[in-house]
Design an enzyme around this catalytic site. Structure first.
Site, PDB file in Angstrom:
ATOM      1  CG  PHE A 108      -2.026  -0.893   1.278  1.00  0.00           C
ATOM      2  CD1 PHE A 108      -3.269  -0.522   0.783  1.00  0.00           C
ATOM      3  CD2 PHE A 108      -1.865  -2.170   1.789  1.00  0.00           C
ATOM      4  CE1 PHE A 108      -4.329  -1.400   0.797  1.00  0.00           C
ATOM      5  CE2 PHE A 108      -2.919  -3.061   1.799  1.00  0.00           C
ATOM      6  CZ  PHE A 108      -4.171  -2.682   1.295  1.00  0.00           C
ATOM      7  CG  ASP A 109       0.699   5.846  -1.698  1.00  0.00           C
ATOM      8  OD1 ASP A 109       1.812   6.267  -1.350  1.00  0.00           O
ATOM      9  OD2 ASP A 109      -0.302   6.569  -1.828  1.00  0.00           O
ATOM     10  CB  VAL A 110       1.024   5.301   3.679  1.00  0.00           C
ATOM     11  CG1 VAL A 110       0.374   5.793   4.970  1.00  0.00           C
ATOM     12  CG2 VAL A 110       1.524   3.869   3.855  1.00  0.00           C
TER      13      VAL A 110
END
Length: 236
Positions: A11-13
């Protein structure tokens, strides 16, 4: 291939799980009100995106919290604000909010998948984001650890190396992100299965994310993380 055939979600955050546009707007509007300056949301977000794009090209190895002061100074000049508040912007990170669906959706996804944060933040910032998200990750990778920022492919290679030690292969991974600029285009080019969480669906412009010339077509496309979790639960 059904979503449930994967074993890992990376995941990108910031922008995908953490609502950074809301933070930018609140912070800059507050400074603008105190300065007696009237600004539109679009002007603020586009100034941020332009400053980020420039800073990424100038310092591609610097975690984004370290970019925030020079980015704010550039934004302030464009928007007619004082550049003296630059450090306040970075220090607001512990208060950055999650999207309303992030915590619940991550809990649902963690029942089926190994979850990995893969972010351009440093270790300090990610520790706060993870706490805000109720500690959902099985592993976490930051730009500080890698020495490079996305969209540099080395971030993806570093993460794959860590996953290989856990017994996961390339085909096990689905990369989930909001940003075409930082994540979707490069992950598609590298051969990853990708899921675009289009947080700005229905909104004009690219917001605070630098624009791309061509939108990369992902394997999966949802408007929220809750929609992704629903699709998983439905066996899609």
């Amino acid at each position: 291939m059904p979503l449930t055939d994967r074993k890992v979600m990376t995941f990108d955050v910031v922008g995908t799980l953490i609502d950074f546009e809301a933070v930018i707007l609140a912070h800059v509007h507050d400074k603008a009100r105190k300065a007696g300056v009237s600004l539109s949301d679009r002007a603020i977000l586009e100034a941020y995106a332009a400053a980020e794009d420039r800073q990424h090209h100038e310092t591609p190895r610097l975690p984004f919290p370290s970019m925030m002061a020079p980015m704010y100074r550039e934004m302030a000049e464009v928007l007619g604000l004082s550049p003296g508040d630059a450090e306040d912007f970075r220090l607001s990170i512990p208060r950055w909010p999650e999207f309303p669906d992030s915590v619940a959706a991550l809990k649902r996804l963690r029942k089926r998948f190994y979850l990995v944060a893969m972010t351009n933040s440093d270790n300090w910032a990610l520790s706060h984001f993870a706490a805000t998200l109720d500690m959902p990750f099985d592993d976490m990778v930051t730009a500080e650890m890698v020495g490079w920022n996305k969209p540099d492919p080395q971030v993806f290679a570093f993460t794959r190396g860590r996953l290989s030690k856990e017994g996961y292969g390339f085909a096990d991974i689905l990369h989930v992100a909001q940003s075409q600029y930082h994540d979707i285009a490069v992950s598609r080019r590298l051969g990853y299965h990708t899921c675009w969480i289009e947080r700005r669906r229905g909104k004009a412009g690219a917001g605070a994310t630098p624009k791309v010339e061509t939108v990369a077509i992902p394997d999966y496309h949802f408007g929220s993380l809750a929609e992704l979790a629903d699709a998983v639960d439905q066996g899609r």
